[in-house]
Design a protein around this motif. Structure first.
Motif, PDB file in Angstrom:
ATOM      1  N   TYR A   7       0.835  -1.224   0.000  1.00 34.10           N
ATOM      2  CA  TYR A   7       0.000   0.000   0.000  1.00 34.10           C
ATOM      3  C   TYR A   7       0.864   1.266   0.000  1.00 34.10           C
ATOM      4  CZ  TYR A   7      -3.161   3.594   1.675  1.00 34.10           C
ATOM      5  OH  TYR A   7      -3.867   4.746   1.825  1.00 34.10           O
ATOM      6  N   ILE A  78      -7.363   7.621  -1.327  1.00 35.85           N
ATOM      7  CA  ILE A  78      -8.701   7.035  -1.456  1.00 35.85           C
ATOM      8  C   ILE A  78      -8.643   5.986  -2.562  1.00 35.85           C
ATOM      9  CG2 ILE A  78     -11.130   7.475  -1.976  1.00 35.85           C
ATOM     10  CD1 ILE A  78     -10.751  10.328  -1.001  1.00 35.85           C
ATOM     11  N   ASN A  79      -9.001   4.739  -2.192  1.00 34.59           N
ATOM     12  CA  ASN A  79      -9.002   3.627  -3.170  1.00 34.59           C
ATOM     13  C   ASN A  79      -7.665   3.551  -3.912  1.00 34.59           C
ATOM     14  OD1 ASN A  79     -11.666   3.011  -2.464  1.00 34.59           O
ATOM     15  ND2 ASN A  79     -12.482   4.453  -4.002  1.00 34.59           N
ATOM     16  N   ASN A  80      -6.625   3.500  -3.126  1.00 33.75           N
ATOM     17  CA  ASN A  80      -5.264   3.399  -3.660  1.00 33.75           C
ATOM     18  C   ASN A  80      -4.862   4.584  -4.538  1.00 33.75           C
ATOM     19  OD1 ASN A  80      -4.881   0.920  -2.428  1.00 33.75           O
ATOM     20  ND2 ASN A  80      -5.738  -0.213  -4.195  1.00 33.75           N
ATOM     21  N   ARG A  81      -5.590   5.656  -4.399  1.00 34.77           N
ATOM     22  CA  ARG A  81      -5.246   6.867  -5.142  1.00 34.77           C
ATOM     23  C   ARG A  81      -4.852   7.976  -4.138  1.00 34.77           C
ATOM     24  NH1 ARG A  81      -9.208  10.548  -8.990  1.00 34.77           N
ATOM     25  NH2 ARG A  81      -7.629  12.105  -9.565  1.00 34.77           N
TER      26      ARG A  81
END
Length: 584
Positions: A7, A78-81
């Motif tokens: 992550y 947010i959501n890997n962004r």
């Protein structure tokens, strides 16, 4: 653990990818309409940045004053962004009323949007309607050039804990600006509300006629908003501002009927006082008489007052000191003073007159030309006092006497001899006879001869010594000794004592006379420096004048040696002179 590392790696790669592309910039303002004296908030957001971004804010200076700048940076995933941005919050104060443009700015290669705002005139609201209120007050709206103008700034506030207070700097062309004392802080009750007051006072002196503009004054400071940062326990603050309109002041030229060659002095009052340290009843040649003249002006700085004219009196040497320039404040008004001191040394006997002085000035309250005056001073100078001479009163001269002192009328009953009563004379005679009888009886019994008491003769001062060659040698030895004692008054007397013997002149009383008789420029210059150190504005003392004193002794020694050689040659020529054949 593997998932967490993956992550973080994805977030880092996403952030780098975001920074590698063009960085969008956006700008917003909190409102487009406001009242004169209020501020607006310009927010600029730069995406993809966490550090400071260089920007040019100079385009804002034309219409706005930058009150404060705050920066905040954020990052979120947010959501890997991952998103990161930095926000600049600029508090701007409009410089004028009407429609103003918030110009576009270039930041990080991008250009922000421009905005148009409308600044409405300030409404008349009372102090009690606001938590913070600023007012400015001037003493006059029309003044003369170089006249004092009082300018006061007052900040009223009910909020506590105001920090970092800043006021607009006063920068007025062709105007001398002086802050009066330190800011005052006090409390005032207005319509039942208690206000704190922060007051600053200025004295302004316009140096040219016409119209001058006093700038609008803005105050800005910081207060806490009650919240705090949880991590560092720091109270959050916000910027507060207050505003007061400026003034246009009419500056008039000096009146056409003011004396042409006089210094222009607009004031509320000007006075001149003169003081002497001598009552003039016993002034002798060579005595130093000290004079003090003080000029005071209400409404003018002491530096604006002109120097007194230089008085030249043929029979008096005048040694002026460096003047003292003072500035004080009375009820908010500036009080300037110029104090001049001088020492006066008479060189001849007779009636001496010191001219007075008239100073024209302009009364700004009545708009009239007035004059401050100091009267003439006259006094009589007596000869140098010798040993045994009683300390009699010489007398002072009335300043209104333009020739000589008037002698007393012999026929006046006030000028006649004092009549002593007969019984007083008889009583004194009886007491004297009784005392004489007791003294005779006592000395007769003891068998001691009656001898007349002889008082020891006191040392004769230089003025009573005979003019002889042996006294000249003694005076020279005393002069050499005095030159090594570092005492200027004693050195001065020793120089004069030698000069009286060397030139065989009992009427030589001053250093000026001695220096003139020698005809030696070096001796003249050194004697002048000694007198300036004794009476004038020179800060020299005997130690600082040591090289000059040694040079003086060397020159006097040369004079004596040359003189003694001439005497020896004359005596030798007389020895070889053939006497006359027939005696007369």
């Amino acid at each position: 653990m593997v998932k967490l590392l993956a992550y973080l790696l994805a977030a880092t790669l996403s952030l780098l990818a975001t920074q590698s592309i063009a960085q969008p910039v956006s700008a917003t303002i909190d409102r487009t309409e406001l009242v004169r004296g209020e501020t607006i908030l310009l927010s600029i957001r730069v995406d993809g940045q966490q550090g400071n971004v260089p920007m040019d804010l100079s385009p804002l200076q034309e219409n706005f004053e930058l009150v404060s700048t705050r920066t905040s940076s954020q990052i979120r995933a947010i959501n890997n962004r991952t998103e990161a941005w930095i926000t600049y919050n600029l508090t701007l104060f409009p410089r004028s009323e009407g429609e103003l443009e918030v110009p576009s700015l270039e930041i990080a290669g991008e250009t922000t949007q421009a905005f148009t705002i409308n600044v409405l005139p300030k409404t008349d609201t009372s102090i009690t309607d606001q938590d913070i209120y600023l007012e400015t007050v001037v003493s006059k709206e029309s003044i003369y050039v170089q006249e004092q103008l009082l300018f006061t700034i007052r900040l009223y506030y009910t909020k506590r804990g105001i920090r970092n207070p800043i006021f607009t700097d006063l920068d007025i062309p062709d105007t001398v600006i002086q802050q009066i004392g330190t800011p005052n802080q006090y409390e005032k009750l207005i319509d039942g509300n208690r206000y704190g007051v922060y007051e600053k006072n200025y004295a302004l002196f316009p140096q040219r006629s016409g119209s001058i503009e006093l700038p609008s004054i803005m105050f800005r400071g910081e207060v806490t908003d009650g919240s705090s940062n949880y991590v560092f326990r720091n109270q959050n603050t916000r910027t507060i501002t207050a505003f007061a309109e400026g003034y246009n002041i009419e500056v008039k030229e000096k009146p056409a009927d003011y004396p042409e060659n006089a210094i222009w002095l607009p004031a509320s009052e000007i006075t001149i006082e003169q003081d002497w340290d001598n009552d003039f009843t016993n002034v002798r040649v060579g005595d130093a008489v000290n004079r003090l003249v003080k000029v005071e002006a209400l409404g003018l700085d002491g530096a604006a007052l002109p120097p007194l004219p230089e008085n030249q009196v043929d029979t008096i040497n005048i040694y002026p000191q460096t003047p003292d320039i003072e500035r004080t404040y009375i009820d908010g008004n500036i009080l300037g003073a110029r104090i001049e001191r001088s020492s006066l040394v008479p060189t001849e006997t007779g009636t001496m007159r010191i001219p007075g002085y008239t100073l024209p000035w302009f009364d700004i309250d009545t708009e009239e030309i007035k004059y401050a005056e100091v009267a003439d001073t006259a006094f009589r100078v007596g000869p140098v006092r010798t040993t045994g001479e009683p300390d009699t009163t010489i007398g002072s001269a009335d300043a209104s006497d333009t020739t000589t002192l008037q002698e007393a009328d012999d026929n006046s009953p006030l000028s006649g001899p004092v009549q002593t009563p007969l019984w007083v004379i008889a009583l004194v005679a009886a007491v004297g006879a009784a005392l004489l009888a007791l003294y005779y009886r006592f000395t007769s019994r003891s068998g001691a001869p009656i001898e007349q008491a002889v008082k020891p003769k006191s040392a004769s001062p230089m003025y009573d010594k005979e003019i002889t060659q042996s006294e000249e040698r003694s005076a020279y030895d005393a002069l050499v000794k005095a030159s090594k004692a570092d005492h200027l008054p004693a050195l001065r007397l020793a120089i004069i004592a030698w000069g009286r013997q060397y030139f065989a002149d009992k009427n030589l009383h001053t250093l000026d006379e001695l220096a003139s008789r020698t005809g030696d420029q070096t001796i003249k210059d050194i004697c002048l420096n000694i007198q300036q150190a004794l009476y004038g504005q020179s800060q020299d003392d005997a130690k600082s004048l040591r090289p000059q004193i040694e040079s003086l002794i060397a020159r006097i020694t040369q004079l004596r040696e040359s003189h003694n050689k001439d005497l020896a040659r004359q005596r030798k020529e007389q020895d070889y002179t053939i006497p006359p054949l027939y005696k007369a």
